[in-house]
Design an enzyme around this catalytic site. Structure first.
Site, short mmCIF file in Angstrom:
data_model
loop_
_atom_site.label_atom_id
_atom_site.label_comp_id
_atom_site.label_asym_id
_atom_site.label_seq_id
_atom_site.Cartn_x
_atom_site.Cartn_y
_atom_site.Cartn_z
N CYS A 177 27.01 24.04 52.67
CA CYS A 177 26.85 23.49 51.32
C CYS A 177 26.62 24.59 50.27
O CYS A 177 27.50 25.38 50.02
CB CYS A 177 25.74 22.43 51.34
SG CYS A 177 25.83 21.24 50.00
N HIS A 178 25.43 24.65 49.67
CA HIS A 178 25.11 25.66 48.66
C HIS A 178 24.58 26.95 49.28
O HIS A 178 24.42 27.95 48.58
CB HIS A 178 24.08 25.12 47.67
CG HIS A 178 24.61 24.08 46.74
ND1 HIS A 178 24.77 22.76 47.11
CD2 HIS A 178 25.01 24.15 45.45
CE1 HIS A 178 25.25 22.07 46.09
NE2 HIS A 178 25.41 22.88 45.07
#
Length: 184
Positions: A112-113
């Site tokens: 994800c991030h």
């Protein structure tokens, strides 16, 4: 299935981690027999979130970033959430830990991030990766080849896009760790 009883996995996280991106791969690793250690800025419980908005479960880290000796671990797992990697990339020791794992050619898995930490550690130039859409420009600017796939494996680096990809991400992480231990 190789026995992961001797596998030692380090997870880096702080407040703002996406709950499923920490708890689900962690549980899959524990179920496979791995020893999992959570490191954070402090050893106070850290707050998870769901969809970066609502508060979720907390978890208490095992040690602080400063107490991490990367030689003691076989793999590094980096969960996402917007706040988590954004805070960690401002911690010099967190960035050093990412660099040390990459320099030692150990498995680094980010979802994800979390690839923001890879950018901060300057370890994605020439690497094939994926991430949450809003992080992709940062990865490209850091020299990575960015693709939109559930899981991307480039040597020792495993990246994934989002919570929906966790089953595939967890499977790739466990298989990479099994392969690494089989070669050792």
């Amino acid at each position: 299935m190789a026995d992961l009883a001797n596998a030692r996995v380090l997870i880096l996280a702080t407040d703002g981690f996406e709950e499923s991106e920490l708890f689900d791969p962690r549980q899959a690793l524990l179920d496979a027999g791995a020893n999992v250690t959570l490191a954070s800025i402090k050893t106070d419980p850290i707050q998870g979130v769901v969809n970066d908005s609502e508060k979720a479960r907390t978890i208490t880290p095992d040690l602080t970033l400063d107490a991490v000796d990367t030689e003691e671990f076989d793999m590094l797992l980096l969960p996402g959430g917007v706040g988590n990697p954004d805070k960690l990339r401002m911690q010099e020791r967190a960035v050093e830990i990412v660099s040390e794992f990459m320099d030692d050619d150990k498995i680094v898995a980010a979802i994800c991030h979390a690839p923001w930490l890879l950018v901060e550690a300057d370890v994605v130039d020439g690497r094939r990766v994926t991430s949450w859409p809003s992080v992709r420009t940062d990865l490209e600017n850091a020299g990575a080849e960015v693709v939109d796939e559930q899981v991307v494996i480039d040597g020792n680096l495993i990246t994934s896009r989002k919570p929906d990809d966790i089953p595939a991400f967890s499977k790739a992480v466990i298989e990479a760790l099994q392969s690494e231990l089989a070669e050792a």
